[in-house]
Design a protein around this motif. Structure first.
Motif, PDB file in Angstrom:
ATOM      1  N   ASP A  95       0.860  -1.184   0.000  1.00 39.67           N
ATOM      2  CA  ASP A  95       0.000   0.000   0.000  1.00 39.67           C
ATOM      3  C   ASP A  95       0.895   1.233   0.000  1.00 39.67           C
ATOM      4  N   LEU A  96       1.209   1.732  -1.192  1.00 36.86           N
ATOM      5  CA  LEU A  96       2.158   2.832  -1.322  1.00 36.86           C
ATOM      6  C   LEU A  96       1.650   4.129  -0.713  1.00 36.86           C
ATOM      7  N   ASP A  97       0.368   4.418  -0.905  1.00 34.63           N
ATOM      8  CA  ASP A  97      -0.164   5.741  -0.571  1.00 34.63           C
ATOM      9  C   ASP A  97      -1.033   5.767   0.670  1.00 34.63           C
ATOM     10  N   GLY A  98      -1.141   4.657   1.378  1.00 31.73           N
ATOM     11  CA  GLY A  98      -1.867   4.651   2.642  1.00 31.73           C
ATOM     12  C   GLY A  98      -3.363   4.750   2.521  1.00 31.73           C
ATOM     13  N   ASP A  99      -3.922   4.364   1.356  1.00 33.65           N
ATOM     14  CA  ASP A  99      -5.375   4.439   1.193  1.00 33.65           C
ATOM     15  C   ASP A  99      -6.064   3.118   1.512  1.00 33.65           C
ATOM     16  N   GLY A 100      -5.291   2.120   1.999  1.00 36.85           N
ATOM     17  CA  GLY A 100      -5.864   0.832   2.355  1.00 36.85           C
ATOM     18  C   GLY A 100      -5.992  -0.133   1.197  1.00 36.85           C
ATOM     19  N   ARG A 101      -5.590   0.312  -0.019  1.00 36.85           N
ATOM     20  CA  ARG A 101      -5.654  -0.569  -1.189  1.00 36.85           C
ATOM     21  C   ARG A 101      -4.241  -0.973  -1.595  1.00 36.85           C
ATOM     22  N   ASP A 102      -4.115  -2.198  -2.124  1.00 36.41           N
ATOM     23  CA  ASP A 102      -2.813  -2.748  -2.466  1.00 36.41           C
ATOM     24  C   ASP A 102      -2.393  -2.322  -3.868  1.00 36.41           C
ATOM     25  N   ASP A 103      -1.162  -1.836  -3.979  1.00 37.59           N
ATOM     26  CA  ASP A 103      -0.584  -1.412  -5.237  1.00 37.59           C
ATOM     27  C   ASP A 103       0.460  -2.423  -5.693  1.00 37.59           C
ATOM     28  N   LEU A 104       0.771  -2.409  -6.987  1.00 45.05           N
ATOM     29  CA  LEU A 104       1.748  -3.323  -7.579  1.00 45.05           C
ATOM     30  C   LEU A 104       2.943  -2.529  -8.092  1.00 45.05           C
ATOM     31  N   VAL A 105       4.135  -3.074  -7.884  1.00 47.16           N
ATOM     32  CA  VAL A 105       5.348  -2.512  -8.470  1.00 47.16           C
ATOM     33  C   VAL A 105       6.050  -3.624  -9.235  1.00 47.16           C
ATOM     34  N   VAL A 106       6.518  -3.303 -10.453  1.00 37.63           N
ATOM     35  CA  VAL A 106       7.149  -4.290 -11.332  1.00 37.63           C
ATOM     36  C   VAL A 106       8.453  -3.706 -11.858  1.00 37.63           C
TER      37      VAL A 106
ATOM     38  N   HIS B  18      16.442  -1.658 -18.609  1.00 41.88           N
ATOM     39  CA  HIS B  18      17.305  -0.475 -18.579  1.00 41.88           C
ATOM     40  C   HIS B  18      16.779   0.582 -19.565  1.00 41.88           C
ATOM     41  N   GLY B  19      16.634   1.793 -19.093  1.00 37.64           N
ATOM     42  CA  GLY B  19      16.091   2.864 -19.914  1.00 37.64           C
ATOM     43  C   GLY B  19      14.585   2.980 -19.878  1.00 37.64           C
ATOM     44  N   ARG B  20      13.902   2.094 -19.102  1.00 35.41           N
ATOM     45  CA  ARG B  20      12.445   2.061 -19.122  1.00 35.41           C
ATOM     46  C   ARG B  20      11.793   2.479 -17.804  1.00 35.41           C
ATOM     47  N   SER B  21      12.429   2.267 -16.678  1.00 31.97           N
ATOM     48  CA  SER B  21      11.908   2.611 -15.352  1.00 31.97           C
ATOM     49  C   SER B  21      11.068   1.499 -14.743  1.00 31.97           C
ATOM     50  N   THR B  22      11.278   1.252 -13.455  1.00 27.39           N
ATOM     51  CA  THR B  22      10.373   0.434 -12.654  1.00 27.39           C
ATOM     52  C   THR B  22       8.986   1.081 -12.668  1.00 27.39           C
ATOM     53  N   ILE B  23       7.938   0.240 -12.688  1.00 27.11           N
ATOM     54  CA  ILE B  23       6.562   0.726 -12.845  1.00 27.11           C
ATOM     55  C   ILE B  23       5.776   0.534 -11.547  1.00 27.11           C
ATOM     56  N   ALA B  24       5.057   1.574 -11.139  1.00 19.77           N
ATOM     57  CA  ALA B  24       4.148   1.508  -9.998  1.00 19.77           C
ATOM     58  C   ALA B  24       2.714   1.560 -10.509  1.00 19.77           C
ATOM     59  N   PHE B  25       1.990   0.467 -10.366  1.00 17.55           N
ATOM     60  CA  PHE B  25       0.566   0.413 -10.694  1.00 17.55           C
ATOM     61  C   PHE B  25      -0.209   0.664  -9.415  1.00 17.55           C
ATOM     62  N   GLN B  26      -0.837   1.825  -9.318  1.00 16.29           N
ATOM     63  CA  GLN B  26      -1.536   2.225  -8.109  1.00 16.29           C
ATOM     64  C   GLN B  26      -3.011   1.851  -8.219  1.00 16.29           C
TER      65      GLN B  26
ATOM     66  N   TRP C  50       5.458   9.065  -8.503  1.00 16.20           N
ATOM     67  CA  TRP C  50       6.285   8.545  -7.419  1.00 16.20           C
ATOM     68  C   TRP C  50       7.775   8.751  -7.673  1.00 16.20           C
ATOM     69  N   GLY C  51       8.125   9.369  -8.777  1.00 13.81           N
ATOM     70  CA  GLY C  51       9.523   9.684  -9.057  1.00 13.81           C
ATOM     71  C   GLY C  51      10.343   8.531  -9.575  1.00 13.81           C
ATOM     72  N   LEU C  52       9.697   7.441  -9.981  1.00 15.82           N
ATOM     73  CA  LEU C  52      10.442   6.242 -10.356  1.00 15.82           C
ATOM     74  C   LEU C  52      11.231   6.382 -11.660  1.00 15.82           C
ATOM     75  N   PRO C  53      10.731   7.093 -12.684  1.00 15.37           N
ATOM     76  CA  PRO C  53      11.546   7.206 -13.895  1.00 15.37           C
ATOM     77  C   PRO C  53      12.921   7.807 -13.636  1.00 15.37           C
ATOM     78  N   GLY C  54      12.987   8.874 -12.878  1.00 13.95           N
ATOM     79  CA  GLY C  54      14.267   9.499 -12.599  1.00 13.95           C
ATOM     80  C   GLY C  54      15.171   8.666 -11.719  1.00 13.95           C
ATOM     81  N   LEU C  55      14.576   7.783 -10.919  1.00 17.72           N
ATOM     82  CA  LEU C  55      15.345   6.992  -9.968  1.00 17.72           C
ATOM     83  C   LEU C  55      15.772   5.633 -10.507  1.00 17.72           C
ATOM     84  N   THR C  56      15.037   5.084 -11.462  1.00 15.15           N
ATOM     85  CA  THR C  56      15.286   3.696 -11.883  1.00 15.15           C
ATOM     86  C   THR C  56      15.480   3.518 -13.380  1.00 15.15           C
ATOM     87  N   ARG C  57      15.375   4.577 -14.159  1.00 15.24           N
ATOM     88  CA  ARG C  57      15.537   4.430 -15.605  1.00 15.24           C
ATOM     89  C   ARG C  57      16.952   3.973 -15.974  1.00 15.24           C
TER      90      ARG C  57
END
Length: 555
Positions: free
Chosen positions: A316-327, A331-339, A353-360
């Motif tokens: 639960d990334l955002d604390g709304d009580g619902r489960d999110d997925l991260v995959v 390289h060059g594509r970024s880890t994906i957060a499905f909220q 969530w800032g993932l492109p800049g952190l994981t691309r």
């Protein structure tokens, strides 16, 4: 040679993917997440053998997994590390056994591989752990390039190979696997992701831009279908893939996670595919499934492109009580957060969530969403490493890991201050999380291709506490899909127990929930997959609470 992950394929069903803004939490405080590399003092000595023959064979770049399993039910986690082998058998090098290390309960481990008799198949890849036969002891299922193995825990630290008797021989290249009670009959069924057809004797020549040989991509080989095995309750399994509706799809599966993702209180199956749309198999009941990945918004990224899906995690990334997925991704594509947006729909909120800049700039494999600093928010730990050997062309091969702290709406890179281990580049692959020293903090075990396996002790001093829950469902079954809500210090923290996750690896099924600076959880609610609802009150931190279905106070 086509690049892994492919080129953009155009925008598909973006109306599902772009559903409004991505919700966030407020600002967070600033504890520093730190880990100590205790590999040397732990006496866990292991390095994956890829068996290279200097021809860039695809299997040598894909392994291996990590399993955290309490083999002797003493309450301490033991470590199973998958090993590879020679690319071509019969060339004078025997398959090295996958290794099992038993905890000595003092921070050290003893290699009990010779006693355990659970070496894995030829060229082992991944591991799943659960009590499939209901005898109270956790068993091992080990995937591999050439076959797979089921090891029944016979007690006293010994295992019995029951693969043939159980009906689980396959001959396929199996990768990640997960146990869960998918039909509600009280025993654990098994989902196995399979990858592709690779014949080392007929492997094609694939080249880098400079003409030198390099690893081929997955699209150069036919895909293999996944398998769903029903537990018959007598120690055997039946392949029900066709009838269940999971065999018709063609993908190259690498990551598997089982949880209730569609909101129907039944465990669904998510598969991270490599270079083709990821799958979400919605559980319709009666051991029948419907693939709804595109409709749900978890098959493609927000540009309509398929992922090079490796590892997968739930939280639960955002604390709304619902489960999110991260995959994890290429390289060059970024880890994906499905909220999660509710009602079984998700949106790609990676940018928010800032993932492109952190994981691309990395290629991710093993993955965990875990609250490493105890502030109630799941952080992201990802191990990285390329699959193309192009260091000479300026493309990184070995890579540093990624430790991203959840700071209430965005991830922030905290890799640099996490400890000396994070300064080194590796070909990271398997990753599993569990409390190895029983101090309440989640620790990490990593398997890599170019370096010894690593044990990382969580040394975070945040003034925060973790509530550790061991959920026991009907019979002795792993309660995949059980939902927990913890009320502590005026906050509510939600978590769901998932099966599988990460890449080729099995983390501890115990839930470590950070509850901030308070020392007690006021109320713990568990909604079990059976429909039962239990409540416990005034649970102290600093110990493991075993919560058994039907033993709470009810509503």
């Amino acid at each position: 040679m086509r690049f892994w992950g492919g080129e953009a394929t155009g925008s598909l069903i973006l109306s599902v993917l772009l559903l409004g803004s991505c919700p966030v939490w407020g600002r967070a405080d600033e504890p520093v997440i730190t880990f100590q590399d205790v590999t040397a003092t732990s006496k866990v000595a292991f390095q994956f053998y890829n068996g290279t023959r200097d021809r860039h064979d695809l299997p040598e770049i894909m392994g291996g997994g990590v399993g955290l399993i309490d083999i002797d039910a003493d309450g301490w986690l033991d470590i199973y590390l998958c090993d590879g082998g020679p690319i071509v058998p019969g060339t004078g090098v025997n398959d090295p056994p996958s290794r099992l290390f038993r905890s000595n309960r003092d921070g050290t481990f003893t290699d009990v591989t010779a006693i355990a008799h659970a070496p894995g198949p030829s060229y082992a890849m991944g591991v799943a752990a659960a009590d499939y036969d209901g005898d109270g002891r956790d068993d091992l299922f080990v995937t591999g390039w050439r076959d797979q193995r089921l090891y029944r825990n016979a007690g006293a630290g010994r295992f019995e190979d029951v693969t043939a008797r159980a009906g689980l021989s396959s001959g396929l290249w199996s990768t990640s696997a997960a146990f869960a009670d998918l039909d509600g009959d009280g025993d654990l069924d098994l989902y196995v992701a399979n990858y592709l057809e690779y014949d080392a004797a007929a492997s094609p020549f694939c080249s880098a831009p400079d003409g030198r040989r390099d690893y081929c991509g997955p699209e150069d080989f036919p895909a293999q279908p996944d398998r769903l095995y029903r537990n018959n309750g007598d120690g055997t399994f039946t392949d029900v893939s066709e009838r269940a509706g999971v065999a018709a799809e063609q993908g190259r599966g690498l990551g598997v996670l089982i949880a209730d993702l569609t909101g129907n209180a039944l465990p669904d199956i998510y598969v991270a595919n490599d270079g083709s749309p990821c799958w979400l198999f919605e559980n319709l009941g009666g051991l029948r499934f419907r693939e709804v990945g595109l409709k749900a918004g978890v098959a493609l990224d927000d540009q309509g492109d398929p992922l090079a899906g490796m590892g997968v995690a739930l939280g639960d990334l955002d604390g709304d009580g619902r489960d999110d997925l991260v995959v994890t991704n290429f390289h060059g594509r970024s880890t994906i957060a499905f909220q999660s947006r509710g009602n079984g729909l998700f949106a790609d909120c990676s940018l928010a969530w800032g993932l492109p800049g952190l994981t691309r700039g990395v290629l991710g494999f093993g993955l965990a969403l875990e609250d490493f600093d105890g502030d109630g928010r799941p952080d992201l730990f990802q191990v990285n490493g390329h699959v193309l050997d192009r260091e000479r062309l300026g493309v990184p091969f070995a890579m540093r890991p990624s430790l991203l702290r959840n700071e209430g709406g965005r991830f922030q890179d905290r890799t640099g201050g996490a400890g000396p281990w994070f300064e080194h580049r590796r070909l990271g692959r398997g990753l599993a999380v569990g409390d190895l020293d029983r101090d309440g903090r989640p620790d990490v075990v990593v398997n890599a291709l170019d370096a010894p396996a690593s044990l990382l002790r969580n040394t975070t001093e945040a003034g925060h506490s973790w509530l550790t829950l061991d959920l026991a469902g009907q019979a002795p079954t792993l309660a995949v899909g059980a939902r927990v809500r913890v009320s502590a210090g005026g906050r509510v923290i939600a978590r769901q127990l998932a099966g599988g996750g990460s890449y080729l690896s099995a983390s501890s099924p115990r839930l470590a929930l950070g509850i901030g600076t308070v020392r007690r959880a006021d109320r713990v609610e568990v909604a079990w997959p059976s429909g039962r609802f239990d409540v416990w009150t005034n649970l102290d931190v600093g110990r493991v609470h075993r919560l058994a279905e039907g033993q709470g106070s009810g509503r």
